[in-house]
Design a protein around this motif. Structure first.
Motif, PDB file in Angstrom:
ATOM      1  N   ARG A 228       0.832  -1.211   0.000  1.00 37.81           N
ATOM      2  CA  ARG A 228       0.000   0.000   0.000  1.00 37.81           C
ATOM      3  C   ARG A 228       0.865   1.258   0.000  1.00 37.81           C
ATOM      4  O   ARG A 228       0.536   2.260   0.642  1.00 37.81           O
ATOM      5  CB  ARG A 228      -0.945   0.002   1.210  1.00 37.81           C
ATOM      6  CG  ARG A 228      -0.235  -0.296   2.517  1.00 37.81           C
ATOM      7  CD  ARG A 228      -1.162  -0.237   3.710  1.00 37.81           C
ATOM      8  NE  ARG A 228      -0.516  -0.791   4.879  1.00 37.81           N
ATOM      9  CZ  ARG A 228      -0.970  -0.691   6.111  1.00 37.81           C
ATOM     10  NH1 ARG A 228      -2.091  -0.051   6.336  1.00 37.81           N
ATOM     11  NH2 ARG A 228      -0.335  -1.219   7.127  1.00 37.81           N
ATOM     12  N   ASN A 230       2.686   4.699  -1.258  1.00 37.58           N
ATOM     13  CA  ASN A 230       2.156   5.869  -1.965  1.00 37.58           C
ATOM     14  C   ASN A 230       2.491   5.859  -3.442  1.00 37.58           C
ATOM     15  O   ASN A 230       1.766   6.442  -4.247  1.00 37.58           O
ATOM     16  CB  ASN A 230       2.739   7.151  -1.353  1.00 37.58           C
ATOM     17  CG  ASN A 230       2.171   7.438   0.020  1.00 37.58           C
ATOM     18  OD1 ASN A 230       1.137   6.887   0.396  1.00 37.58           O
ATOM     19  ND2 ASN A 230       2.847   8.286   0.775  1.00 37.58           N
ATOM     20  N   MET A 234      -0.978   1.832  -3.453  1.00 38.54           N
ATOM     21  CA  MET A 234      -2.212   2.601  -3.285  1.00 38.54           C
ATOM     22  C   MET A 234      -2.718   3.156  -4.620  1.00 38.54           C
ATOM     23  O   MET A 234      -3.889   2.946  -4.968  1.00 38.54           O
ATOM     24  CB  MET A 234      -1.987   3.684  -2.224  1.00 38.54           C
ATOM     25  CG  MET A 234      -3.151   4.580  -1.951  1.00 38.54           C
ATOM     26  SD  MET A 234      -3.085   6.023  -2.991  1.00 38.54           S
ATOM     27  CE  MET A 234      -1.605   6.805  -2.376  1.00 38.54           C
ATOM     28  N   ILE A 249      -6.876  -4.566  -0.903  1.00 38.32           N
ATOM     29  CA  ILE A 249      -5.457  -4.257  -0.685  1.00 38.32           C
ATOM     30  C   ILE A 249      -4.988  -5.048   0.519  1.00 38.32           C
ATOM     31  O   ILE A 249      -5.600  -4.969   1.591  1.00 38.32           O
ATOM     32  CB  ILE A 249      -5.236  -2.751  -0.422  1.00 38.32           C
ATOM     33  CG1 ILE A 249      -5.793  -1.933  -1.589  1.00 38.32           C
ATOM     34  CG2 ILE A 249      -3.753  -2.451  -0.236  1.00 38.32           C
ATOM     35  CD1 ILE A 249      -5.562  -0.443  -1.444  1.00 38.32           C
ATOM     36  N   ILE A 250      -3.912  -5.799   0.338  1.00 36.68           N
ATOM     37  CA  ILE A 250      -3.372  -6.520   1.487  1.00 36.68           C
ATOM     38  C   ILE A 250      -1.985  -5.964   1.820  1.00 36.68           C
ATOM     39  O   ILE A 250      -1.319  -5.374   0.979  1.00 36.68           O
ATOM     40  CB  ILE A 250      -3.380  -8.046   1.291  1.00 36.68           C
ATOM     41  CG1 ILE A 250      -2.402  -8.508   0.228  1.00 36.68           C
ATOM     42  CG2 ILE A 250      -4.760  -8.527   0.933  1.00 36.68           C
ATOM     43  CD1 ILE A 250      -2.418 -10.004   0.058  1.00 36.68           C
ATOM     44  N   HIS A 251      -1.601  -6.129   3.055  1.00 32.75           N
ATOM     45  CA  HIS A 251      -0.378  -5.480   3.551  1.00 32.75           C
ATOM     46  C   HIS A 251       0.179  -6.263   4.738  1.00 32.75           C
ATOM     47  O   HIS A 251      -0.345  -7.344   5.072  1.00 32.75           O
ATOM     48  CB  HIS A 251      -0.682  -4.019   3.900  1.00 32.75           C
ATOM     49  CG  HIS A 251      -1.911  -3.861   4.727  1.00 32.75           C
ATOM     50  ND1 HIS A 251      -1.942  -4.150   6.070  1.00 32.75           N
ATOM     51  CD2 HIS A 251      -3.180  -3.481   4.399  1.00 32.75           C
ATOM     52  CE1 HIS A 251      -3.149  -3.940   6.539  1.00 32.75           C
ATOM     53  NE2 HIS A 251      -3.934  -3.536   5.543  1.00 32.75           N
TER      54      HIS A 251
END
Lengths: 352, 352
Positions: A228, A230, A234, A249-251
């Protein structure tokens, strides 16, 4: 320097179904190239060793999405457009790069950008400031480029020295010359329906462009973005959503990420973890865009290391329907999108 | 006017486990209120008819997240803070509302905002312009409020008349008075790691505040946001992600949305479709935040209609662990967050 985090996965594979594109009708006409007998560490390179049309040894192997070839085509298109524009109205796009300090990797990136600019007909400008210069000197340099009508794009090469406020410096770039697309106003417009960003960040734009050029449908598809950041994760998620994908979205805080990726039709991996995405994480037939470029120790390599992606290529290419190699996948697209954004900016300056 | 799209689901339910909060120690001390015998169309209202502590008739019914009570607590906190601030430094927050035209619903919203301001000690300003005024007149009005130091927040009541460019008018509000948080620069900062928006849009901020005040953990949880509007769905997803949830956004192009919501620990529904989310879409124990307020025909009601959410409450409260009612859930939070943003802006103006 090689990364210390590395999941080893089998290096050699065969049966990668290579899918480069013809130069002039990329979307319409596709040829298949393959050397079925040769182990394929970098299938894209192998692809050009033989040119047998539509030769496949296995139905279970993935098409290779050839970023180097697509990037070449885009750069050719840009060259042609700039040449016509110059002839018709005398306008030459200009890109300025601000480099602070003496990091060798940064110097290499800047040199590559300058070379790429020259190759397509974009005039490149460079300001190289010493490591110990003040923030005000950098801001002054950006301010001068902001005012210069022959400069249509301004890049500040990151990272900046620690004593500088990166946010303040990046925000100083005039929004209509922010060809990196990192300004929060651009990101906000990217996030909002009914708004249009002036520029889209280059790497995620390159990912989506690869899907488009390979006619991979996005609308209504389930997409998972891993990471994610910038500058990639993202904005990639925002772009996929603008194209009507259903995006997750995975993180690092995600529990059981493999369960989520396993449901995805499209995976964009941008996490900087070598070989993190294993075959078991991938739904059969999924499309994989691997943004990671990770150096891992390899005593067999003359350089002592080799580059791998965030996806275990050897496992993934047996399950996915299409995949980008590393290197030669997303990497070459980033610079092509930077050139494209600079051309867009020059055209816009003429229209306004 | 009642919505024409409406999935009927059983109206009456019992066993809603009501969980309002004590006034002073919302996070620490919780009492349960229930009238187990009375059918419960609006469980929040029912909650105050009897005050039996910790009375539950069923383990399978959801806690009710009482937005009206939380909103009241927040408004009390704001009142107290404004009173102290006025006494200490003589600063009174000011909120200006720009209303164009004669829509009755808009006039009601503006009136409610003014009343809410007055109740907490915020000075409210209003400009009411005629339907046929020019864009320039609206811009002039905003410009005047931008310059006025006694105004800390500016709201443009939407929708604007058709002959006006909404984007242009909203963008005219000075970023540090954009208490609605709709400016793309605010949204961009909300989307970016390491950046802070000046203001967070009120409704999604209210959703997250409800989760916080009920001590519902977000970090690492799977969250699904239904709807991707600029004012609720998208910023709600960005907020959940900032709190380390693993977020998926589903929308009109999503295939099999129920399969995705079924995996979520937290669902925020903001789609404007009465009763769209059925019990079968919900994972047992999930937390449901229902942003939808939809009027549906109801001949039994004296007004001829009743309000329902995007979630079929009667089915959901048997499966979820906690749920917001409609009305009385997210609705009252929006105005509380607007007052909170205005107070924040006033404090910031003093600090700068």
């Amino acid at each position: 320097m090689a990364s210390t985090i590395f999941n080893e996965c089998s290096i050699y594979t065969t049966n990668a179904r290579i899918l480069p594109l013809t130069k002039f009708q990329l979307r319409q006409s596709v040829h298949f190239y393959l050397n079925p007998k040769r182990p394929c560490r970098n299938p894209r390179q192998t692809a050009f060793l033989t040119t047998t049309t539509v030769a496949m040894t296995s139905d279970t192997s993935a098409k290779v999405i050839d970023g180097k070839l697509v990037s070449k085509q885009i750069r050719d298109e840009i060259t042609s457009e700039i040449s016509k524009m110059k002839e018709a109205i005398g306008l030459v796009p200009g890109l300025a790069v601000v480099l602070v300090g003496d990091r060798k990797d940064s110097a290499t990136y800047v040199r590559n950008k300058k070379k790429a600019c020259e190759a397509v007909g974009i005039t490149s400008y460079e300001s190289h400031l010493p490591e110990d210069c003040t923030e005000e000197e950098v801001l002054k340099c950006i301010s001068d480029y902001n005012k210069d009508p022959s400069v249509h794009g301004i890049l500040v090469q990151l990272p900046l020295p620690h004593h500088m406020n990166e946010e303040k410096i990046l925000n100083a770039v005039k929004i209509d010359k922010d060809v990196d697309g990192f300004h929060p106003l651009n990101i906000g417009r990217l996030a909002m329906r009914g708004r249009e960003p002036l520029f889209v960040p280059c790497t995620p734009k390159g990912c989506i462009e690869l899907l488009h050029r390979y006619s991979i449908s996005i609308k209504g598809k389930r997409a998972v973005v891993i990471g994610r950041s910038n500058i990639v994760g993202m904005p990639a998620a925002l772009l996929l959503q603008r194209e009507d994908a259903t995006v997750s979205i995975i993180h690092s805080r995600t529990e059981n990420p493999g369960e989520i990726t396993k449901e995805a039709d499209i995976i964009i991996a941008a996490v900087g973890q070598p070989n993190m995405v294993r075959g078991s994480w991938i739904k059969p037939g999924a499309v994989i865009i691997d943004v990671g470029i990770n150096a891992v120790d390899d005593p067999k390599s003359p350089r002592g290391y080799r580059l791998v992606g965030d996806v275990c290529y050897e496992e993934a290419c047996k399950i996915a329907s299409a995949i980008t190699p590393v290197p030669g996948g997303v990497g070459p697209m980033t610079i092509a999108m930077l050139l494209s954004n600079t051309l867009t900016s020059a055209k816009r300056s003429w229209q306004n």
